[in-house]
Design a protein around this motif. Structure first.
Motif, short mmCIF file in Angstrom:
data_model
loop_
_atom_site.label_atom_id
_atom_site.label_comp_id
_atom_site.label_asym_id
_atom_site.label_seq_id
_atom_site.Cartn_x
_atom_site.Cartn_y
_atom_site.Cartn_z
N SER A 7 -1.27 -9.65 -45.38
CA SER A 7 -0.42 -8.49 -45.17
C SER A 7 -0.01 -8.35 -43.72
N PHE A 13 -5.93 -1.09 -45.45
CA PHE A 13 -6.83 -1.25 -46.59
C PHE A 13 -8.22 -0.63 -46.44
N LEU A 17 -10.09 1.12 -49.61
CA LEU A 17 -10.99 0.26 -50.37
C LEU A 17 -12.43 0.30 -49.86
N CYS A 35 -9.16 -8.87 -45.62
CA CYS A 35 -7.76 -8.63 -45.29
C CYS A 35 -7.35 -9.48 -44.09
N CYS A 112 1.34 -9.60 -49.84
CA CYS A 112 2.06 -8.33 -49.72
C CYS A 112 3.41 -8.57 -49.05
N GLU A 142 1.51 -3.30 -49.83
CA GLU A 142 0.15 -2.87 -49.54
C GLU A 142 -0.40 -1.88 -50.56
N MET A 146 -3.53 -2.40 -53.25
CA MET A 146 -4.69 -1.52 -53.38
C MET A 146 -4.90 -1.10 -54.83
N THR A 149 -6.29 -4.08 -56.78
CA THR A 149 -7.69 -4.33 -56.44
C THR A 149 -8.59 -3.29 -57.09
#
Length: 246
Positions: A7, A13, A17, A35, A112, A142, A146, A149
């Protein structure tokens, strides 16, 4: 499972996350999220990753090479290539069945996009699966990454306390979830349905199934068309149509 994310904004993130159920899964070691800054893989010393579009048009396009270098380096580090996904509004809309399927992968590598997207040749070269989170366009991949995920991590063994935590949720079995209630028994003049207070487990099961069927029929005709109704389902719907308060 390991999830790698390429990304332009990897700093987005951790705040999301790193908390709640996904955060706990990471602390338990069930889920690993890594990431990566896309610019780190740019062949340009200034870290440039985009260029103008061949054929004209507004906006810039992300080049193939930075993503390719990132994919190759991550794969080399792991010793195997993860399943590669590109978050794109033109992709297949993410479903619960996709989340279950992807949760069986040992690893995912999520790309991303930004601006006008990414050079098509990258997707062709690596056989990338394109995934959308809905029929709308966002400024980048992005937030969809998320969402993906989160949806996938919940399907991993050990993330939720019991399997029933997700098997009775909306979409898992093709139905939307039935209504749920907690204390007090009466809130602002609205009582909890009596059947839920009865302690009769079979009646509660039938009530919940009937409600799930009715809500799916009303709110998601697209899901409803794909359902295979059982004899019990048809009887529950007949009862519900005749007695709405059932």
């Amino acid at each position: 499972m390991r999830v790698d994310i390429l990304s332009l904004f990897p700093e987005m993130f951790p705040p999301v996350l790193g908390h709640s159920i996904v955060g706990r899964a990471r602390k338990k070691g069930i889920l690993q999220v890594c990431c990566h800054q896309l610019r780190d893989f740019s062949p340009d010393f200034r870290g440039r990753v985009d260029d103008t579009v061949f054929g004209g048009g507004k906006g810039m396009l992300l080049a193939a090479e930075p993503f390719a270098r990132g994919i190759d380096e991550i794969s080399a580090h792991l010793g195997w290539r993860p399943h590669i996904l590109y978050m794109s509004p033109r992709g297949k809309v993410l479903s619960q069945q996709d989340a279950k399927r992807l949760a069986r992968e040992p690893g995912l590598l999520i790309l991303c996009g930004h601006y006008e997207g990414v050079d098509e040749r990258l997707l062709e070269e690596y056989g990338v699966e394109e995934i959308s989170v809905g029929d709308y366009v966002l400024t980048g991949g992005e937030l969809p990454a998320m969402i993906l995920t989160d949806a996938v991590s919940r399907m991993l063994p050990g993330v939720l306390s019991e399997e029933v935590c997700f098997t009775e949720e909306s979409h898992y079995s093709g139905l939307l979830e039935y209504p749920q209630y907690t204390r007090p028994e009466v809130w602002r003049g609205r009582p909890v349905p009596e059947v839920l207070l009865s302690g009769h487990h079979e009646n509660i099961r039938k009530w919940r199934r009937g409600q799930a069927l009715a809500i799916t029929r009303q709110n998601r005709p697209d899901l409803w068309e794909r359902l295979e109704l059982t004899k019990e389902d048809r009887k529950l719907l007949e009862t519900l149509d005749e007695t709405p308060e059932f």
